[in-house]
Structure formats: C-alpha cells, structure tokens
Scaffold this active site. Structure first.
Site, short mmCIF file in Angstrom:
data_model
loop_
_atom_site.label_atom_id
_atom_site.label_comp_id
_atom_site.label_asym_id
_atom_site.label_seq_id
_atom_site.Cartn_x
_atom_site.Cartn_y
_atom_site.Cartn_z
N HIS A 22 0.15 -11.44 5.09
CA HIS A 22 -0.03 -10.74 3.80
C HIS A 22 -0.37 -9.25 4.01
CE1 HIS A 22 -1.24 -11.50 -0.68
NE2 HIS A 22 -0.74 -10.29 -0.51
N ILE A 23 0.58 -8.54 4.61
CA ILE A 23 0.31 -7.13 4.95
C ILE A 23 1.23 -6.17 4.19
CG2 ILE A 23 -0.73 -7.51 7.22
CD1 ILE A 23 2.08 -6.94 8.46
N SER B 41 1.00 -4.27 1.57
CA SER B 41 0.49 -2.94 1.18
C SER B 41 -0.33 -2.29 2.29
CB SER B 41 -0.36 -3.07 -0.09
OG SER B 41 -1.50 -3.89 0.16
N GLY C 236 11.04 -5.98 -10.58
CA GLY C 236 9.99 -5.12 -11.14
C GLY C 236 9.83 -3.90 -10.26
N SER D 173 6.08 -11.81 -10.08
CA SER D 173 4.66 -12.14 -10.15
C SER D 173 4.51 -13.67 -10.20
CB SER D 173 4.03 -11.48 -11.37
OG SER D 173 4.97 -11.40 -12.42
N ASP E 187 5.65 -13.15 3.82
CA ASP E 187 4.44 -12.32 3.97
C ASP E 187 3.26 -12.99 3.29
OD1 ASP E 187 2.94 -10.02 4.72
OD2 ASP E 187 3.09 -9.28 2.65
N VAL F 98 -2.36 -5.36 -7.17
CA VAL F 98 -1.52 -5.31 -8.37
C VAL F 98 -1.38 -6.72 -8.96
CG1 VAL F 98 0.69 -5.48 -7.14
CG2 VAL F 98 0.62 -4.45 -9.38
P1 NDP Z 1 5.97 -6.05 -11.67
O1 NDP Z 1 5.19 -6.55 -12.83
O2 NDP Z 1 6.50 -4.66 -11.71
O3 NDP Z 1 7.17 -7.03 -11.35
C1 NDP Z 1 7.06 -8.40 -11.49
C2 NDP Z 1 8.43 -8.94 -11.75
O4 NDP Z 1 8.30 -10.37 -11.81
C3 NDP Z 1 9.03 -8.47 -13.06
O5 NDP Z 1 10.27 -7.87 -12.83
C4 NDP Z 1 9.22 -9.76 -13.85
O6 NDP Z 1 10.45 -9.80 -14.54
C5 NDP Z 1 9.29 -10.79 -12.73
N1 NDP Z 1 9.10 -12.12 -13.26
C6 NDP Z 1 8.14 -12.58 -14.09
N2 NDP Z 1 8.39 -13.85 -14.41
C7 NDP Z 1 9.53 -14.19 -13.79
C8 NDP Z 1 10.32 -15.36 -13.74
N3 NDP Z 1 9.98 -16.45 -14.43
N4 NDP Z 1 11.44 -15.36 -12.97
C9 NDP Z 1 11.79 -14.27 -12.28
N5 NDP Z 1 11.10 -13.11 -12.31
C10 NDP Z 1 9.99 -13.08 -13.06
O7 NDP Z 1 4.99 -6.23 -10.42
P2 NDP Z 1 5.10 -5.56 -8.98
O8 NDP Z 1 6.51 -5.40 -8.61
O9 NDP Z 1 4.20 -4.40 -8.90
O10 NDP Z 1 4.43 -6.73 -8.10
C11 NDP Z 1 5.04 -7.99 -8.05
C12 NDP Z 1 4.20 -8.98 -7.30
O11 NDP Z 1 4.24 -8.71 -5.91
C13 NDP Z 1 2.71 -8.97 -7.61
O12 NDP Z 1 2.43 -9.70 -8.79
C14 NDP Z 1 2.10 -9.59 -6.39
O13 NDP Z 1 2.02 -10.98 -6.56
C15 NDP Z 1 3.09 -9.28 -5.28
N6 NDP Z 1 2.59 -8.31 -4.31
C16 NDP Z 1 2.54 -8.68 -3.00
C17 NDP Z 1 2.13 -7.79 -2.04
C18 NDP Z 1 2.07 -8.17 -0.62
O14 NDP Z 1 1.25 -7.63 0.10
N7 NDP Z 1 2.91 -9.08 -0.16
C19 NDP Z 1 1.73 -6.42 -2.38
C20 NDP Z 1 1.83 -6.14 -3.80
C21 NDP Z 1 2.25 -7.07 -4.71
P3 NDP Z 1 10.50 -9.55 -16.11
O15 NDP Z 1 10.09 -8.13 -16.28
O16 NDP Z 1 11.90 -9.84 -16.47
O17 NDP Z 1 9.51 -10.50 -16.70
C1 DGY Z 2 -1.39 -7.18 -4.36
O1 DGY Z 2 -1.77 -6.01 -4.57
O2 DGY Z 2 -1.20 -7.99 -5.27
C2 DGY Z 2 -1.13 -7.57 -2.94
O3 DGY Z 2 -0.87 -8.87 -2.74
C3 DGY Z 2 -1.99 -6.94 -1.92
O4 DGY Z 2 -1.80 -5.57 -1.94
#
Ligand code: NDP
Ligand code: DGY
Length: 329
Positions: A294-295, A297, A164, A218, A270, A85
């Site tokens: 980094h697990i 998902s 998010g 993000s 993570d 994502v």
């Molecule tokens: P979303 O796009 O749904 O959520 C991202 C959030 O980040 C939004 O709420 C956004 O807020 C917020 N954001 C953006 N800019 C800022 C800022 N300057 N300050 C604070 N918040 C901010 O994405 P997901 O929830 O689907 O995924 C989020 C992230 O999680 C991914 O981009 C990825 O990097 C990470 N991830 C990690 C995984 C892992 O294995 N550890 C697995 C999957 C994802 P706003 O809407 O107000 O801009």
């Molecule tokens: C993502 O999807 O961005 C994660 O970091 C791995 O699933």
C-alpha cells in the site's frame, strides 16, 4: 481557539504524522494535541480512550471510525480529518447524523498514486520481480529467446475501472506507451475522458476486451467484492489485473484461483485484505502475483503535503472556517 471554559480545544492524532502537519498544528496555537506517538496503528482501546472529549480527530485509513468511536469522543467532536483520500473507514452516516465535518486529501496524491500504479502494472506485466530474483539466485544462465517474456502496452487495450482523479492520472500516463484503446467503466460517463480517447463501456465489456485491467475506483457497497470468480472468468487468459484502490474490491480466493490456474496471466496489488497481508498468504507463493505494501502515495513530497493538508483541514473544522478539502455529503 478556546472553549467556553477558556481552555484550548483538544485534538487527538491516531499516529505520528509527517512533520509538515505537526508544524502547522503547533504554529496555529489553537489546540492542545495528544497523539498516539508511534508509527504503528493505535490499538482500539487506546483510540477509544485517546479520543475522549476531543474536539478534533486526525486519523488514518487503518482506523475504523464508527459509532463506538464517536460515542467515546462525545459531543465536543466537531471535525474528523483523515490523512487519505479514501474514506471507506469512516462511518459517514453516523458522522453526518452528528453534524461532524470531515476533511480528506484528494488531488495532492493523485500523481504519486497514478505513477505507482503504472509502475506496478509494468512490473507485473514485464515480470520485473521475477527477473530481479533470477539475477540474485543464479537462475540467469544466458539470453534465452523465450525466457521471462511478458506483455507490453504497445497496441493494447487498457480498461480502467473508476476513471476518477487517479484513474484519469493512470490513463494519461499509459497512453504515451502506444495503447490502442482506453476503456473505462463507472457510474457515469465522463466528458474529460475525451483527452485520453476513453470509451465508456459496461463493466463486462471492459473485462472481456481489455489486455490490462486497472482498478482505481472508491470502495463502496457496490464495488466491494466486484472482482470475483465471474469477473476473472471473463478476462482474457493473457490479461493482467492491477488493483490500487482498496483490497476488498477483490475476492482474493477467486483471484488466487484465477492466477494459479492461469485463467489470467498476472496480477499486481498495492492493496490487500487484510493489510498487512500475512507473509504466509497463498497469493505470495505465486510468481505471477506482485504485491506491494500500500505505497501508492508514498513519495516524501506527497506525504508531506498530505500531512499539511490534513492539519489545515483539522484547524478549519475546529475554528468553524473553510477547510481546504472538506468532504461534502
Ligand atoms: P475519485 O472519487 O476521483 O474516483 C473514484 C472513482 O470511483 C470515480 O470515478 C467513480 O466513478 C468510481 N466508482 C464509484 N463507484 C463505482 C462503481 N460502482 N463502479 C466503478 N467505478 C466506480 O477518487 P480518487 O481517484 O482520488 O481515489 C480513488 C480511490 O483510490 C480512493 O477511494 C482510494 O480507495 C484509492 N487510493 C489508493 C491509494 C493507494 O495508495 N493505493 C492512494 C490513494 C487513493 P463515478 O464518478 O462514475 O461514480
Ligand atoms: C488514500 O489516500 O486513500 C490511500 O490509500 C493512501 O494514500
């Protein structure tokens, strides 16, 4: 799908992907697949070679897709599908300039990642890895009133940075533990935060008032390095910090300092910089730091669905039809 010359379109996969994805690509019969046939990342030189002439590229978060890769691919490239994502590894401006479509995997990994983040929060706050280690190394001498005490969620204030999809999944999961206040920060307030009684607050307020801080935003130029010395110095000394977004949101030297000086109580990560984190990294010497590889998902089912979705996105981009999850920019 054939090219004007009557040949199948070429796609390059930068890694072995879940079989659910491979089955979809084979069954479609529209592309000729070449692949970096390994569970380890493709070397840069092999990526630049493999992508040559490709119409489609299926990549992972560990592949930096920049102008050099796009140039190596050449003008055929119509679609990039990432098995993630997060898309901070893609040079979106360059991709946009060239009219290339992008597929990604939102939603399907939200539950797994939110669940893992809460598991990490609890493991860190209640010191589970330390406890397991003590059982194994003979350090468990008796039940002791003050031994291995940690911090509980009941009655606490939790701050979510980035409410998010995943942030909301985390908030929904922690509320039933008896959390008293749920704070969140980000670029805009969210209507849907009402479901978890979320209070939209400035970042500084969130940092100073939270007992637990979870980072689920993000990675962007604004969030890069956001959790630094100033950030940790505003946290409570009993505060627990958890990051499951991207490693570079955190300044790790500053985090090390905050943890080793007990400026903050504990951290669970993570995601790190770099990945993998070298086994001799200073953070790994600290008992109050729990690091996972980094697990977020990583459930069998989620990875299978991500594989399938990334294959469908790739096919949609090749055929010029709808992609189930297309990134709009
Ligand atoms: P979303 O796009 O749904 O959520 C991202 C959030 O980040 C939004 O709420 C956004 O807020 C917020 N954001 C953006 N800019 C800022 C800022 N300057 N300050 C604070 N918040 C901010 O994405 P997901 O929830 O689907 O995924 C989020 C992230 O999680 C991914 O981009 C990825 O990097 C990470 N991830 C990690 C995984 C892992 O294995 N550890 C697995 C999957 C994802 P706003 O809407 O107000 O801009
Ligand atoms: C993502 O999807 O961005 C994660 O970091 C791995 O699933």
């Amino acid at each position: 799908m054939q090219t004007a010359a009557g040949k199948l379109m070429k796609v390059f996969l930068t890694r072995r992907i879940p079989p659910e994805g491979m089955k979809i690509l084979s069954a479609a019969g529209v592309c000729e697949v070449s692949q970096w046939d390994s569970d380890e990342p493709v070397q840069r030189a092999d990526l630049l070679k493999g992508v040559q002439g490709a119409h489609g590229l299926l990549c992972l978060l560990s592949d930096k897709i920049d102008a050099e890769v796009l140039d190596a691919a050449g003008p055929n490239l119509k679609v990039i599908s990432t098995l993630s994502v997060g898309y901070d590894h893609l040079a979106i401006d360059e991709i946009k300039k060239r009219g290339i479509r992008v597929g990604y995997t939102p939603d399907v990994l939200t539950d797994a990642t939110a669940e893992l983040t809460v598991a990490l929060l609890l493991a860190t706050a209640r010191r589970l890895p330390e406890g397991v280690e003590e059982v194994k190394n003979g350090g468990w001498s008796s039940w002791k009133p003050l031994w291995l005490c940690g911090y509980g969620l009941s009655g606490s204030t939790v701050g979510v940075i980035g409410l998010g999809r995943i942030g909301m999944g985390i908030a929904r999961r922690v509320m039933p533990f008896g959390v008293k206040r749920l704070l969140y920060s980000g670029r805009t307030a969210k209507d849907y935060a009402a479901e978890v009684n979320g209070e939209y607050v400035p970042l500084d307020t969130l940092v100073s008032e939270s007992d637990f801080i979870v980072v689920s935003c993000s990675l962007t130029p604004e969030t890069q390095g956001m959790c630094d010395k100033a950030f940790f110095s505003k946290m409570k000394n009993t505060g627990v910090f958890v990051n499951s977004s991207r490693g570079t949101v955190v300044n790790q030297e500053d985090l090390y300092e905050a943890l080793s000086s007990r400026q903050i109580a504990a951290a669970g990560l993570d995601v790190t910089t770099p990945e993998p984190l070298p086994a001799n990294h200073p953070l790994l010497t600290l008992k109050n730091c729990v690091v996972l590889p980094h697990i977020g998902s990583a459930t069998y089912s989620t990875r299978g669905i991500m594989g399938a979705l990334s294959a469908q996105n790739l096919l949609g981009g090749l055929q010029g039809t709808d992609m189930p999850s297309e990134l709009t920019f």
